[in-house]
Design an enzyme around this catalytic site. Structure first.
Site, PDB file in Angstrom:
ATOM      1  N   PRO A  42       0.848  -1.198   0.000  1.00  0.00           N
ATOM      2  CA  PRO A  42       0.000   0.000   0.000  1.00  0.00           C
ATOM      3  C   PRO A  42       0.883   1.248   0.000  1.00  0.00           C
ATOM      4  O   PRO A  42       1.832   1.321   0.775  1.00  0.00           O
ATOM      5  CB  PRO A  42      -0.773  -0.121   1.322  1.00  0.00           C
ATOM      6  CG  PRO A  42       0.054  -1.014   2.189  1.00  0.00           C
ATOM      7  CD  PRO A  42       0.810  -1.929   1.268  1.00  0.00           C
ATOM      8  N   MET A  43       0.573   2.197  -0.873  1.00  0.00           N
ATOM      9  CA  MET A  43       1.364   3.435  -0.898  1.00  0.00           C
ATOM     10  C   MET A  43       0.450   4.625  -1.147  1.00  0.00           C
ATOM     11  O   MET A  43      -0.185   4.719  -2.207  1.00  0.00           O
ATOM     12  CB  MET A  43       2.454   3.355  -1.979  1.00  0.00           C
ATOM     13  CG  MET A  43       3.597   2.419  -1.614  1.00  0.00           C
ATOM     14  SD  MET A  43       4.950   2.493  -2.795  1.00  0.00           S
ATOM     15  CE  MET A  43       4.288   1.512  -4.135  1.00  0.00           C
ATOM     16  N   CYS A  60       2.236   3.336   9.777  1.00  0.00           N
ATOM     17  CA  CYS A  60       2.413   4.730   9.373  1.00  0.00           C
ATOM     18  C   CYS A  60       2.883   5.565  10.556  1.00  0.00           C
ATOM     19  O   CYS A  60       2.305   5.525  11.633  1.00  0.00           O
ATOM     20  CB  CYS A  60       1.106   5.289   8.806  1.00  0.00           C
ATOM     21  SG  CYS A  60       1.333   6.944   8.160  1.00  0.00           S
ATOM     22  N   GLY A  87       7.207  -2.259  -2.568  1.00  0.00           N
ATOM     23  CA  GLY A  87       6.700  -0.899  -2.591  1.00  0.00           C
ATOM     24  C   GLY A  87       7.426  -0.041  -3.601  1.00  0.00           C
ATOM     25  O   GLY A  87       7.124  -0.068  -4.811  1.00  0.00           O
TER      26      GLY A  87
HETATM   27  C1  LIG Z   1       4.985   7.001  -1.187  1.00  0.00           C
HETATM   28  C2  LIG Z   1       4.758   5.946  -0.127  1.00  0.00           C
HETATM   29  C3  LIG Z   1       3.514   5.857   0.460  1.00  0.00           C
HETATM   30  C4  LIG Z   1       3.271   4.868   1.433  1.00  0.00           C
HETATM   31  N1  LIG Z   1       2.018   4.745   1.951  1.00  0.00           N
HETATM   32  C5  LIG Z   1       1.737   3.691   2.773  1.00  0.00           C
HETATM   33  C6  LIG Z   1       0.392   3.430   3.177  1.00  0.00           C
HETATM   34  O1  LIG Z   1      -0.561   4.120   2.788  1.00  0.00           O
HETATM   35  N2  LIG Z   1       0.182   2.370   4.018  1.00  0.00           N
HETATM   36  C7  LIG Z   1       1.215   1.556   4.443  1.00  0.00           C
HETATM   37  O2  LIG Z   1       0.979   0.611   5.196  1.00  0.00           O
HETATM   38  N3  LIG Z   1       2.482   1.783   4.046  1.00  0.00           N
HETATM   39  C8  LIG Z   1       2.760   2.798   3.212  1.00  0.00           C
HETATM   40  N4  LIG Z   1       4.033   2.970   2.734  1.00  0.00           N
HETATM   41  C9  LIG Z   1       5.073   1.992   3.111  1.00  0.00           C
HETATM   42  C10 LIG Z   1       5.151   0.853   2.079  1.00  0.00           C
HETATM   43  O3  LIG Z   1       3.951   0.106   2.048  1.00  0.00           O
HETATM   44  C11 LIG Z   1       6.315  -0.106   2.392  1.00  0.00           C
HETATM   45  O4  LIG Z   1       6.103  -0.656   3.662  1.00  0.00           O
HETATM   46  C12 LIG Z   1       7.662   0.602   2.382  1.00  0.00           C
HETATM   47  O5  LIG Z   1       7.793   1.444   1.251  1.00  0.00           O
HETATM   48  C13 LIG Z   1       8.820  -0.413   2.421  1.00  0.00           C
HETATM   49  O6  LIG Z   1       8.778  -1.245   1.296  1.00  0.00           O
HETATM   50  P1  LIG Z   1       9.763  -1.009   0.032  1.00  0.00           P
HETATM   51  O7  LIG Z   1      11.175  -1.006   0.551  1.00  0.00           O
HETATM   52  O8  LIG Z   1       9.473  -2.161  -0.894  1.00  0.00           O
HETATM   53  O9  LIG Z   1       9.417   0.331  -0.538  1.00  0.00           O
HETATM   54  C14 LIG Z   1       4.309   3.967   1.811  1.00  0.00           C
HETATM   55  C15 LIG Z   1       5.558   4.092   1.201  1.00  0.00           C
HETATM   56  C16 LIG Z   1       5.783   5.050   0.247  1.00  0.00           C
HETATM   57  C17 LIG Z   1       7.136   5.122  -0.413  1.00  0.00           C
END
Ligand SMILES: Cc1cc2nc3c(=O)[nH]c(=O)nc-3n(C[C@H](O)[C@H](O)[C@H](O)COP(=O)(O)O)c2cc1C
Length: 339
Positions: free
Chosen positions: A16-17, A101, A228
Site C-alpha cells: 500500500p502506498m 504509518c 513498494g
Molecule cells: C509514497 C509511499 C507511500 C506509502 N504509503 C503507505 C500506506 O498508505 N500504508 C502503508 O501501510 N504503508 C505505506 N508505505 C510503506 C510501504 O507500504 C512499504 O512498507 C515501504 O515502502 C517499504 O517497502 P519497500 O522497501 O518495498 O518500498 C508507503 C511508502 C511510500 C514510499
C-alpha cells in the site's frame, strides 16, 4: 499462500502506498506485473465515520483487480469496526489494518505505528475489525516496532494470529527510522518463527530485484513478499519476481516503447478516475518513475513534471519517443565507453 478463505497462488503483493496505489496503478500492476494481491493506500476510519465524500471516492477497487484489500487506519476499535463494515459492503475482498504509518498526522492520534506502543489497544482494534467483518480476511501491516531497538512486532504477531488476523505483513524497520537505514530482515524471520504456519507472513522492505525477493524468502522463511518503492514506474518487476519464485525464466525487461505505452495508460486511467486537474498534479510525481535509467530521462522527467493536461503529457511522450527512436543509443553508449 492462503489468506483466510482466499487462495493466493502468486505470493507477490503490491505494498500500500499513499498517493500511488489508487485504482490506476493497482490495475496496471495486475495487467503488466502479474501481482497476486493489491492493497489500497491507507484510508481514515474516522473520515469514513464522518462520511467524507473525498474518502468515499477512495473506494475505487474493481473486479479486474481482485483480490484487492482495503487498508484502514484508526485507533478507536468501534470506528475501525464500522469502517471495515462499510468497505466490505462496497466489495473490498479483505481489510488490512495499518500499524506502520509514522507520519505525525496519523501517529499523533494513536493510530498507525503508534498502536505498536500500546499493544492492548492494538489487539482491541484487531479484535473489533475481525468480529465486524467475519466474511472476509483481516490482515495487519506492522513495522518492527515504534522506537528503534524496541522490537514489538514479534509479540504482537502472535497475539494478532490468536485474535483472528489472517496474515501479517512486516516492514522490517522501526517507525522512528522512517525510511532510513536498511530493513532488518531478521525481524521477519523472528515473526515467521513465532507464528509458524498459523498465518502467512509477508516480508517487506528494500526488495529491488528478483534476487532480493528470493533471498528474503530463503533467509526469513516468509510466505510472501511485498514490494513498494521499486514497483513505482516498474510494474514489470512484480512479474519478474513472480517468475523467479515460480522457478520459471524471468520475463524480459520492458523496452522504452513499453515504458511510454504504460505511462500513457497510467495517465489516461488517472484522468478518467480523478479528472484532468487533480490527476495531472498527481501524475507529476508518478510518471517520471517509468523512465529511470533510460536515455534522455532527466529532460523527459523535467518536462512531464510541468504538464497540466493529458494532451500535454501525450505530446511530450510522443516527442520523446520520436527523439529516442531517431537515435542509435547503443552506438552512443559504446562510443562513450570507448569501444
Ligand atoms: C509514497 C509511499 C507511500 C506509502 N504509503 C503507505 C500506506 O498508505 N500504508 C502503508 O501501510 N504503508 C505505506 N508505505 C510503506 C510501504 O507500504 C512499504 O512498507 C515501504 O515502502 C517499504 O517497502 P519497500 O522497501 O518495498 O518500498 C508507503 C511508502 C511510500 C514510499
Amino acid at each position: 499462500m492462503r489468506i483466510g478463505n482466499i487462495e493466493i497462488e502468486n505470493p507477490v503483493v503490491l505494498a500500500p502506498m499513499a498517493g500511488v496505489t489508487s485504482h490506476p496503478f493497482r490495475a496496471i500492476c495486475k495487467e503488466h506485473g502479474d501481482v497476486g494481491l493489491v492493497v489500497t493506500e491507507l484510508i481514515s476510519s474516522m473520515a469514513i465515520h464522518y462520511k467524507n465524500q473525498k474518502t468515499y471516492g477512495m473506494f475505487d477497487w474493481t473486479e479486474s483487480e481482485q483480490p484487492s484489500f482495503c487498508q484502514l487506519f484508526g485507533a478507536d476499535p468501534e470506528t475501525m469496526a464500522e469502517a471495515a463494515r462499510v468497505v466490505v459492503d462496497r466489495g473490498a475482498t479483505g481489510v488490512d489494518i495499518n500499524m506502520g504509518c509514522w507520519v505525525p498526522k496519523v501517529a499523533k492520534t494513536g493510530a498507525g505505528a503508534a498502536l505498536l506502543k500500546d499493544l492492548c489497544q492494538a489487539e482491541a482494534v484487531v479484535k473489533a475489525v475481525v468480529d465486524a467483518v467475519p466474511s472476509v480476511p483481516v490482515t495487519v501491516k506492522v513495522r518492527s516496532g515504534y522506537t528503534q531497538g524496541q522490537l514489538t512486532a514479534v509479540k504482537f504477531a502472535r497475539a494478532a494470529a490468536n485474535i483472528g488476523a489472517k496474515a501479517i505483513a512486516v516492514h522490517a524497520r522501526y517507525a522512528s527510522q522512517g525510511f532510513s537505514g536498511v530493513a532488518d530482515w531478521d525481524v521477519i524471520a523472528q515473526v515467521k518463527e513465532t507464528v509458524g504456519n498459523d498465518i502467512p507472513v509477508i516480508g517487506n522492505g528494500d526488495i529491488e530485484t528478483p534476487a532480493d525477493a528470493l533471498r528474503m524468502l530463503r533467509e526469513t522463511g516468509c510466505d510472501g513478499v511485498m514490494i513498494g518503492r521499486a514497483a513505482m514506474g516498474n510494474p514489470w518487476l512484480l512479474g519478474q519476481i513472480r517468475d523467479a519464485i515460480a522457478g520459471e525464466p524471468i520475463r524480459c525487461e520492458p523496452t522504452v516503447e513499453d515504458r511510454v505505452a504504460v505511462a500513457r495508460q497510467h495517465a489516461s486511467l488517472q484522468v478518467n478516475v480523478q479528472g484532468e486537474g487533480v490527476a495531472c498534479r498527481e501524475l507529476r510525481g508518478l510518471l517520471g518513475h517509468y523512465f529511470k535509467g533510460v536515455p534522455g530521462a532527466t529532460r523527459l522527467r523535467g518536462t512531464l513534471a510541468k504538464e497540466s493536461t493529458l494532451d500535454g503529457i501525450n505530446r511530450t511522450l510522443d516527442e520523446y519517443l520520436a527523439w529516442y527512436q531517431s537515435h542509435d543509443h547503443d552506438a552512443q553508449l559504446q562510443e562513450a565507453l570507448g569501444n
